[in-house]
Design a protein around this motif. Sequence first.
Motif, PDB file in Angstrom:
ATOM      1  N   HIS A 114      76.914  32.418  25.019  1.00  0.00           N
ATOM      2  CA  HIS A 114      75.992  32.741  26.116  1.00  0.00           C
ATOM      3  C   HIS A 114      74.555  32.394  25.729  1.00  0.00           C
ATOM      4  CE1 HIS A 114      74.326  34.776  29.589  1.00  0.00           C
ATOM      5  NE2 HIS A 114      73.560  35.506  28.792  1.00  0.00           N
ATOM      6  N   LEU A 115      74.182  32.657  24.489  1.00  0.00           N
ATOM      7  CA  LEU A 115      72.828  32.353  24.034  1.00  0.00           C
ATOM      8  C   LEU A 115      72.582  30.847  24.039  1.00  0.00           C
ATOM      9  CD1 LEU A 115      70.166  33.429  22.789  1.00  0.00           C
ATOM     10  CD2 LEU A 115      71.251  33.199  20.545  1.00  0.00           C
ATOM     11  N   ALA A 116      73.524  30.079  23.522  1.00  0.00           N
ATOM     12  CA  ALA A 116      73.368  28.617  23.474  1.00  0.00           C
ATOM     13  C   ALA A 116      73.281  28.012  24.868  1.00  0.00           C
ATOM     14  CB  ALA A 116      74.521  27.991  22.695  1.00  0.00           C
ATOM     15  N   ASP A 117      73.966  28.617  25.833  1.00  0.00           N
ATOM     16  CA  ASP A 117      73.940  28.113  27.204  1.00  0.00           C
ATOM     17  C   ASP A 117      72.554  28.221  27.844  1.00  0.00           C
ATOM     18  OD1 ASP A 117      76.585  27.406  27.112  1.00  0.00           O
ATOM     19  OD2 ASP A 117      77.313  29.210  28.135  1.00  0.00           O
ATOM     20  N   GLN A 118      71.697  29.086  27.278  1.00  0.00           N
ATOM     21  CA  GLN A 118      70.358  29.278  27.833  1.00  0.00           C
ATOM     22  C   GLN A 118      69.344  28.268  27.296  1.00  0.00           C
ATOM     23  OE1 GLN A 118      69.096  33.521  27.726  1.00  0.00           O
ATOM     24  NE2 GLN A 118      71.187  33.949  27.074  1.00  0.00           N
ATOM     25  N   VAL A 119      69.767  27.453  26.322  1.00  0.00           N
ATOM     26  CA  VAL A 119      68.856  26.514  25.675  1.00  0.00           C
ATOM     27  C   VAL A 119      68.730  25.246  26.524  1.00  0.00           C
ATOM     28  CG1 VAL A 119      68.532  25.043  23.650  1.00  0.00           C
ATOM     29  CG2 VAL A 119      69.366  27.388  23.378  1.00  0.00           C
ATOM     30  N   ASP A 120      67.485  24.792  26.676  1.00  0.00           N
ATOM     31  CA  ASP A 120      67.199  23.519  27.347  1.00  0.00           C
ATOM     32  C   ASP A 120      67.426  22.400  26.335  1.00  0.00           C
ATOM     33  OD1 ASP A 120      66.162  21.262  28.558  1.00  0.00           O
ATOM     34  OD2 ASP A 120      64.283  22.209  29.193  1.00  0.00           O
ATOM     35  N   ARG A 121      68.462  21.596  26.538  1.00  0.00           N
ATOM     36  CA  ARG A 121      68.841  20.588  25.553  1.00  0.00           C
ATOM     37  C   ARG A 121      67.812  19.472  25.414  1.00  0.00           C
ATOM     38  NH1 ARG A 121      74.630  20.768  23.978  1.00  0.00           N
ATOM     39  NH2 ARG A 121      75.257  22.872  24.545  1.00  0.00           N
ATOM     40  N   VAL A 138      66.115  33.551  24.095  1.00  0.00           N
ATOM     41  CA  VAL A 138      65.541  32.250  23.761  1.00  0.00           C
ATOM     42  C   VAL A 138      64.035  32.343  23.984  1.00  0.00           C
ATOM     43  CG1 VAL A 138      65.471  29.784  24.281  1.00  0.00           C
ATOM     44  CG2 VAL A 138      67.644  31.023  24.385  1.00  0.00           C
ATOM     45  N   LEU A 139      63.276  32.202  22.898  1.00  0.00           N
ATOM     46  CA  LEU A 139      61.825  32.311  22.955  1.00  0.00           C
ATOM     47  C   LEU A 139      61.205  30.920  22.977  1.00  0.00           C
ATOM     48  CD1 LEU A 139      61.327  35.052  20.202  1.00  0.00           C
ATOM     49  CD2 LEU A 139      61.414  35.392  22.678  1.00  0.00           C
ATOM     50  N   PRO A 140      60.443  30.577  24.021  1.00  0.00           N
ATOM     51  CA  PRO A 140      59.712  29.300  24.025  1.00  0.00           C
ATOM     52  C   PRO A 140      58.407  29.479  23.237  1.00  0.00           C
ATOM     53  CG  PRO A 140      59.446  30.420  26.126  1.00  0.00           C
ATOM     54  CD  PRO A 140      60.318  31.310  25.295  1.00  0.00           C
ATOM     55  N   ILE A 141      58.331  28.901  22.063  1.00  0.00           N
ATOM     56  CA  ILE A 141      57.170  29.070  21.185  1.00  0.00           C
ATOM     57  C   ILE A 141      56.224  27.894  21.367  1.00  0.00           C
ATOM     58  CG2 ILE A 141      56.383  29.471  18.837  1.00  0.00           C
ATOM     59  CD1 ILE A 141      58.258  31.624  19.899  1.00  0.00           C
ATOM     60  N   ARG A 142      55.007  28.186  21.781  1.00  0.00           N
ATOM     61  CA  ARG A 142      53.994  27.136  21.949  1.00  0.00           C
ATOM     62  C   ARG A 142      53.277  26.913  20.626  1.00  0.00           C
ATOM     63  NH1 ARG A 142      53.720  25.209  26.723  1.00  0.00           N
ATOM     64  NH2 ARG A 142      54.521  26.378  28.530  1.00  0.00           N
ATOM     65  N   LEU A 143      53.433  25.703  20.120  1.00  0.00           N
ATOM     66  CA  LEU A 143      52.835  25.333  18.845  1.00  0.00           C
ATOM     67  C   LEU A 143      51.501  24.628  19.081  1.00  0.00           C
ATOM     68  CD1 LEU A 143      56.102  23.908  17.238  1.00  0.00           C
ATOM     69  CD2 LEU A 143      55.224  26.247  17.102  1.00  0.00           C
ATOM     70  N   LYS A 144      50.856  24.257  17.998  1.00  0.00           N
ATOM     71  CA  LYS A 144      49.595  23.527  18.104  1.00  0.00           C
ATOM     72  C   LYS A 144      49.836  22.156  18.743  1.00  0.00           C
ATOM     73  CE  LYS A 144      47.640  25.767  13.998  1.00  0.00           C
ATOM     74  NZ  LYS A 144      47.148  25.575  12.609  1.00  0.00           N
ATOM     75  N   ARG A 145      48.803  21.630  19.310  1.00  0.00           N
ATOM     76  CA  ARG A 145      48.821  20.321  19.983  1.00  0.00           C
ATOM     77  C   ARG A 145      49.769  20.307  21.182  1.00  0.00           C
ATOM     78  NH1 ARG A 145      48.643  19.255  14.606  1.00  0.00           N
ATOM     79  NH2 ARG A 145      50.860  18.750  14.482  1.00  0.00           N
ATOM     80  N   GLY A 146      49.962  21.478  21.799  1.00  0.00           N
ATOM     81  CA  GLY A 146      50.710  21.557  23.045  1.00  0.00           C
ATOM     82  C   GLY A 146      52.206  21.392  22.930  1.00  0.00           C
ATOM     83  N   ARG A 147      52.742  21.391  21.729  1.00  0.00           N
ATOM     84  CA  ARG A 147      54.188  21.209  21.566  1.00  0.00           C
ATOM     85  C   ARG A 147      54.930  22.528  21.793  1.00  0.00           C
ATOM     86  NH1 ARG A 147      54.544  19.161  15.742  1.00  0.00           N
ATOM     87  NH2 ARG A 147      52.829  20.659  15.577  1.00  0.00           N
ATOM     88  N   VAL A 148      56.205  22.429  22.135  1.00  0.00           N
ATOM     89  CA  VAL A 148      57.029  23.612  22.403  1.00  0.00           C
ATOM     90  C   VAL A 148      58.308  23.528  21.577  1.00  0.00           C
ATOM     91  CG1 VAL A 148      58.316  24.922  24.133  1.00  0.00           C
ATOM     92  CG2 VAL A 148      56.115  23.881  24.735  1.00  0.00           C
ATOM     93  N   LEU A 149      58.687  24.640  20.985  1.00  0.00           N
ATOM     94  CA  LEU A 149      59.949  24.752  20.260  1.00  0.00           C
ATOM     95  C   LEU A 149      60.685  25.984  20.776  1.00  0.00           C
ATOM     96  CD1 LEU A 149      61.856  23.954  17.853  1.00  0.00           C
ATOM     97  CD2 LEU A 149      60.548  25.620  16.494  1.00  0.00           C
ATOM     98  N   GLN A 150      61.952  25.820  21.098  1.00  0.00           N
ATOM     99  CA  GLN A 150      62.761  26.956  21.509  1.00  0.00           C
ATOM    100  C   GLN A 150      63.361  27.622  20.256  1.00  0.00           C
ATOM    101  OE1 GLN A 150      65.160  25.922  25.409  1.00  0.00           O
ATOM    102  NE2 GLN A 150      65.037  24.119  24.089  1.00  0.00           N
ATOM    103  N   VAL A 151      63.234  28.944  20.185  1.00  0.00           N
ATOM    104  CA  VAL A 151      63.838  29.706  19.094  1.00  0.00           C
ATOM    105  C   VAL A 151      64.842  30.673  19.707  1.00  0.00           C
ATOM    106  CG1 VAL A 151      63.471  31.266  17.158  1.00  0.00           C
ATOM    107  CG2 VAL A 151      61.768  29.501  17.673  1.00  0.00           C
ATOM    108  N   ALA A 152      66.113  30.400  19.488  1.00  0.00           N
ATOM    109  CA  ALA A 152      67.172  31.287  19.966  1.00  0.00           C
ATOM    110  C   ALA A 152      67.400  32.355  18.900  1.00  0.00           C
ATOM    111  CB  ALA A 152      68.448  30.498  20.219  1.00  0.00           C
TER     112      ALA A 152
END
Length: 413
Positions: free
Chosen positions: A178-185, A126-140
Amino acid sequence: MMIRILHFADLHLGVENYGKVDPQTGLSSRVRDFLNRLDEVVDFALREKVDLVVFAGDAFRDRHPEPTYQRDFARRIARLAQKGVAVVLVAGNHDLPSMLVKATSMDIFRALEVKNVYVSARQEEVLPIRLKRGRVLQVATFPYVNRNRLLLSDEVRRRPLREQEEYLRTQIAQRLVHLADQVDRSVPAVFVGHLTVLGAELGSEQRMVLGSQPEALLGAVANPAYDAVLLGHVHRAQVVRPEAPPVLYAGSLERVDFGDEGLEKGFYLVEIDEERRQASYRFVTLPAREFLTLEVDARRGEPMAMARRTIAGARQSGRLAGAVVRLHLQVRLEDAGQVDAAALRKEMDEAFFVAGIAVDVERSDRVVFRGELERLAPMEALERYWIARGVSAARREVLLQHLRQVMEEGEAQ
């Protein structure tokens, strides 16, 4: 606010079939087709100011791409990264080496630590991707899983093939959970993977892969932890599941062969509402190289005249110019000598490439199947097939003798 994602897959840069070598560059003219599609993806992403570009695998034709292709791919990815667009690259089966210890064709981005480029090639994460304007998107991410990576034991390898496939499906399902369990809902998340989902309509990728492929159940992929599921590996663009989370195959960017004839090519633009956690999407088509099959049934007419009329119709409709074309001509045995393949090729000079002219001759010894095929005994059905294909009586007898011998040996074991 909306998170805008461009999702594409299956570039297969290096495919050269149905092309000609450019004397100035030494490259196949078909390679230019694939690079043009990639340029159109990059141009769209920058013009539409997307936040993230995700590539769901198979950057190159094979796992050992030419340095020229690697350079051309890297230049376009760097163009996105330098403009501040985050890029996630997930490895497909054509990107992975046969041995796990060897580097993948994408590892160069990770080794050089290219800013804004994230590579997932070895394992799910699970990659926490930092986008513009300080936003975060998780990419599993879910790179392609081959049999070596699943480390099948000798005991499993000795099982029947059906049991091996069931074992692989179970292993993949466990990894997906297992991968989905690592995601912050509480944070928006998307799944990006290179795999086959049961129920998807397949395309030209079937011709590019040897052996059976590990598969995943739709329910195992469409986990509620994700806002969207973005996939690669299947070359036919499609919505496998429209309900949340939507499951999308972007398909290949360019037509690979006649298995892609008539299919739209392009990518998905996906938008995720951060507050409502809802995803919307639309498919953006690209001007991929046209593939065209011309069917001519001249069993009741003059072959050359009918073929010329069909070619003229394709020319007048604008489909012939710039297309990869093949001609399938059905003729009677007595008319086969009239077919002038060279003249017909000349009639199709406007085409980008003439892939072939196939002449199917209707033979006088063709046997018509009376009744449904399934009512025939296997040996009778096979013999009738050989007759329909023009196999001589002497040759048929030899083949039947060999077949009976093989069947007897099989029954004796």
